[in-house]
Scaffold this motif. Structure first.
Motif, mmCIF file in Angstrom:
data_model
loop_
_atom_site.group_PDB
_atom_site.id
_atom_site.type_symbol
_atom_site.label_atom_id
_atom_site.label_comp_id
_atom_site.label_asym_id
_atom_site.label_seq_id
_atom_site.Cartn_x
_atom_site.Cartn_y
_atom_site.Cartn_z
ATOM 1 N N TYR A 152 20.003 18.192 31.029
ATOM 2 C CA TYR A 152 19.442 18.415 29.814
ATOM 3 C C TYR A 152 18.182 19.333 29.794
ATOM 4 C CZ TYR A 152 22.579 14.949 27.530
ATOM 5 O OH TYR A 152 23.679 14.316 27.093
ATOM 6 N N THR A 153 17.681 19.299 31.095
ATOM 7 C CA THR A 153 16.252 20.137 31.165
ATOM 8 C C THR A 153 16.589 21.525 31.732
ATOM 9 O OG1 THR A 153 15.931 19.389 33.407
ATOM 10 C CG2 THR A 153 14.986 18.023 31.953
ATOM 11 N N TYR A 154 17.806 21.912 31.890
ATOM 12 C CA TYR A 154 18.139 23.211 32.604
ATOM 13 C C TYR A 154 17.881 24.378 31.628
ATOM 14 C CZ TYR A 154 20.982 21.231 36.250
ATOM 15 O OH TYR A 154 21.447 20.384 37.214
ATOM 16 N N THR A 155 17.879 24.101 30.385
ATOM 17 C CA THR A 155 17.607 25.268 29.580
ATOM 18 C C THR A 155 16.499 25.503 29.159
ATOM 19 O OG1 THR A 155 18.478 23.979 27.552
ATOM 20 C CG2 THR A 155 20.278 24.851 28.559
ATOM 21 N N LEU A 156 15.401 24.981 29.509
ATOM 22 C CA LEU A 156 13.864 25.237 28.986
ATOM 23 C C LEU A 156 13.581 26.567 29.535
ATOM 24 C CD1 LEU A 156 12.073 21.897 29.899
ATOM 25 C CD2 LEU A 156 12.370 22.833 27.545
ATOM 26 N N PRO A 157 12.698 27.194 28.782
ATOM 27 C CA PRO A 157 12.349 28.375 29.390
ATOM 28 C C PRO A 157 11.305 28.181 30.557
ATOM 29 C CG PRO A 157 11.942 28.257 26.735
ATOM 30 C CD PRO A 157 12.524 27.045 27.465
ATOM 31 N N HIS A 158 11.113 29.035 31.297
ATOM 32 C CA HIS A 158 10.344 28.981 32.554
ATOM 33 C C HIS A 158 8.909 28.378 32.307
ATOM 34 C CE1 HIS A 158 8.920 30.121 36.658
ATOM 35 N NE2 HIS A 158 7.841 30.344 36.105
ATOM 36 N N HIS A 185 7.436 19.841 46.685
ATOM 37 C CA HIS A 185 8.568 20.108 47.143
ATOM 38 C C HIS A 185 9.771 20.824 46.260
ATOM 39 C CE1 HIS A 185 11.832 20.652 50.082
ATOM 40 N NE2 HIS A 185 12.434 19.520 49.265
ATOM 41 N N SER A 186 10.007 19.994 45.296
ATOM 42 C CA SER A 186 11.031 20.370 44.356
ATOM 43 C C SER A 186 10.749 21.375 43.351
ATOM 44 C CB SER A 186 11.445 18.618 43.526
ATOM 45 O OG SER A 186 12.031 17.918 44.541
ATOM 46 N N SER A 187 9.534 21.439 43.027
ATOM 47 C CA SER A 187 9.115 22.244 42.060
ATOM 48 C C SER A 187 9.120 23.888 42.621
ATOM 49 C CB SER A 187 7.809 22.304 41.393
ATOM 50 O OG SER A 187 6.840 22.684 42.661
ATOM 51 N N ARG A 188 9.007 24.156 43.835
ATOM 52 C CA ARG A 188 9.482 25.116 44.561
ATOM 53 C C ARG A 188 10.684 25.576 44.487
ATOM 54 N NH1 ARG A 188 4.795 24.032 49.347
ATOM 55 N NH2 ARG A 188 3.345 25.345 48.242
ATOM 56 N N ILE A 189 11.444 24.489 44.552
ATOM 57 C CA ILE A 189 12.896 25.007 44.552
ATOM 58 C C ILE A 189 13.239 25.477 43.157
ATOM 59 C CG2 ILE A 189 15.248 23.737 44.734
ATOM 60 C CD1 ILE A 189 14.352 22.221 46.997
ATOM 61 N N ALA A 190 12.867 24.334 42.022
ATOM 62 C CA ALA A 190 13.242 24.434 40.840
ATOM 63 C C ALA A 190 12.827 25.857 40.082
ATOM 64 C CB ALA A 190 12.731 23.296 39.936
ATOM 65 N N VAL A 191 11.719 26.568 40.494
ATOM 66 C CA VAL A 191 11.392 27.930 40.012
ATOM 67 C C VAL A 191 12.132 28.854 40.620
ATOM 68 C CG1 VAL A 191 8.811 27.099 39.595
ATOM 69 C CG2 VAL A 191 9.567 28.240 41.717
ATOM 70 N N LYS A 192 12.589 28.685 41.803
ATOM 71 C CA LYS A 192 13.686 29.825 42.098
ATOM 72 C C LYS A 192 15.162 29.326 41.644
ATOM 73 C CE LYS A 192 11.307 30.417 46.295
ATOM 74 N NZ LYS A 192 11.123 30.088 47.877
ATOM 75 N N ASN A 193 15.597 28.345 41.448
ATOM 76 C CA ASN A 193 16.923 27.999 40.901
ATOM 77 C C ASN A 193 16.632 26.707 39.792
ATOM 78 O OD1 ASN A 193 19.351 27.346 40.260
ATOM 79 N ND2 ASN A 193 20.135 26.565 42.324
ATOM 80 N N PRO A 194 16.568 27.234 38.532
ATOM 81 C CA PRO A 194 16.345 26.025 37.765
ATOM 82 C C PRO A 194 17.592 25.274 37.540
ATOM 83 C CG PRO A 194 15.543 28.217 36.619
ATOM 84 C CD PRO A 194 16.330 28.320 38.194
ATOM 85 N N ASP A 228 19.202 23.850 39.997
ATOM 86 C CA ASP A 228 19.379 22.810 40.935
ATOM 87 C C ASP A 228 19.234 21.383 40.795
ATOM 88 O OD1 ASP A 228 18.365 21.357 43.691
ATOM 89 O OD2 ASP A 228 18.627 23.347 44.502
ATOM 90 N N TYR A 229 20.337 20.751 40.775
ATOM 91 C CA TYR A 229 20.361 19.301 40.307
ATOM 92 C C TYR A 229 19.453 18.246 40.982
ATOM 93 C CZ TYR A 229 21.916 14.765 38.546
ATOM 94 O OH TYR A 229 21.774 13.631 37.958
ATOM 95 N N GLU A 230 19.482 18.583 42.102
ATOM 96 C CA GLU A 230 18.954 17.580 43.142
ATOM 97 C C GLU A 230 17.229 17.829 42.803
ATOM 98 O OE1 GLU A 230 18.071 15.898 47.579
ATOM 99 O OE2 GLU A 230 19.157 17.696 47.247
ATOM 100 N N ALA A 231 16.676 18.861 42.895
ATOM 101 C CA ALA A 231 15.381 19.379 42.522
ATOM 102 C C ALA A 231 14.970 18.921 41.180
ATOM 103 C CB ALA A 231 15.146 20.643 42.618
#
Length: 388
Positions: free
Chosen positions: A183-189, A229-238, A240-243
């Motif tokens: 549900y958080t995937y569609t948030l603007p950056h 750790h996870s934020s660095r992944i998420a900013v590149k691939n929003p 990424d379910y695990e992040a």
């Protein structure tokens, strides 16, 4: 662990990409009238609204809608919701959205049947509710505040230039919260990373206090490292379910009172940030990021030991050949580098703040004395000036 404390948390959490299926079972515990509150309507575009209303309909619930909850819920909106909940004799408030919507739902839950002005009673006088409290449930769509598992509620009064939080007891905490990372995937950056820093700020506010070797701090350090750790992944691939799931889980545990047990806590970054928000309506997490570095540099002489530990444990700064202050400053430099990497705001100028506004913002800042150093008025102005 120093001091004495009580810990309890009555919120049931349902976590995962199939967690919404548990809503139907939860609804059985409540009467027929459900107040469905949400924000600007994004849940109608991403399909969450239809999923939720379908479950409510099949459960035989009468839906009373209260849309339009703004990112910084106002006292006028609070009065509107309280009036509606009372008139419709609501049995459950279901908040679908981020922390602001859930904060708002809690405010409505204690205000609907309050015989006094709720702004004055709860937020200005910080009193406990002594009236009927409407149960709250939440479906989280944006992470950051931890509101899904705590009693916090923040309301803004523009007429008084005040933005005040009240932490209610467990009677006001959501009875249940549904956490689906997708549900958080569609948030603007911008909103996504503002939430990330809000989480970090919650952790730091509780971490930078006391001098004992506290178990809560070890838990806190692990959460900070996980978030970084996870934020660095998420900013590149929003997506990424695990992040995103790790960040959602970290946000919940960052502010459900666990890592604050046995500690005095600071919260001055939040007080300054909320004062900025009261004057500008800026995004909460970004007001925190804009003042954090000037604040922590300001308290460094009083908190050198803890900032040194922060540097070595959270950021892996090597201390060899350096004095404690140098290590602490390297830790703050690492924090700044991460903030720039994820893209948060580093200047209050971006909210339209000018030099002429600093005294007014300072007047709106609540001063606590629970951190390493109690700020005076001149120090707050100086921190704000360095945040420009």
């Amino acid at each position: 662990m120093l001091g004495n404390f009580k810990y309890s948390n009555s919120t049931r959490l349902y976590f995962g990409d199939n967690s919404l299926k548990f809503l139907a079972e939860e609804l059985k515990a409540y009467g027929p009238v459900v107040l469905l509150t949400y924000g600007s309507g994004s849940i109608k575009h991403n399909g969450i609204y239809n999923q939720v209303t379908d479950i409510l309909g099949k459960a035989g619930k009468q839906i009373v809608e209260l849309p339009g909850v703004m990112p910084n819920p106002t006292v006028e909106k609070l009065y509107e919701g309280a009036k509606l909940a009372r008139e419709k004799n609501v049995d459950l408030i279901l908040a679908v959205g981020g922390g602001s919507v859930i904060d708002y739902a809690k405010g409505v839950s204690v205000s609907a049947w309050c015989n006094e002005n709720p702004w004055e009673k709860y937020y200005k006088r910080q009193e406990a509710p002594d009236c009927r409290i409407i149960p709250v449930g939440s479906i989280l769509t944006m992470v950051g505040t931890g509101s899904e598992m705590n009693g916090g509620s923040v309301i803004t009064n523009h007429a008084e230039n005040l933005k005040i939080g009240k932490v209610f007891d467990e009677r006001v905490m959501p009875r249940f919260s549904i956490l689906n990372p997708t549900y958080t995937y569609t948030l603007p950056h911008y909103q996504m990373v503002a939430g990330f820093f809000d989480i970090m700020s919650h952790l730091m506010e509780q971490y930078f206090s006391n001098t004992d070797n506290n178990t809560s701090d070890y838990l806190n350090e692990g959460l900070m490292r996980s978030l970084i750790h996870s934020s660095r992944i998420a900013v590149k691939n929003p997506e990424d379910y695990e992040a995103r799931s790790n960040i959602m889980w970290t946000a919940t545990w960052a502010l459900n009172t666990l890592v604050g047990c046995g500690k005095r806590q600071d919260w001055m970054v939040h007080m300054i940030g909320q004062a900025i928000g009261a004057h500008t309506d800026a995004t909460h997490g970004m007001t925190l990021s804009a003042v954090s570095l000037p604040y922590y540099h300001h308290i460094l002489p009083y908190a050198t030991d803890k900032l040194r530990r922060f540097a070595t444990t959270v950021w892996d700064i090597r201390p060899e050949g350096k004095n404690d202050r140098q290590v602490a400053e390297e830790g703050l430099a690492a924090l700044e580098s991460w903030m720039r990497e994820i893209g948060v705001v580093l200047s209050i100028k971006e909210f339209g703040v000018t030099e002429e506004m600093l005294e007014g913002i300072t007047d709106s800042t609540i001063i606590f004395d629970s951190g390493y150093h109690k700020l005076n008025r001149e120090e707050i102005i100086e921190i704000l000036r360095k945040s420009l």
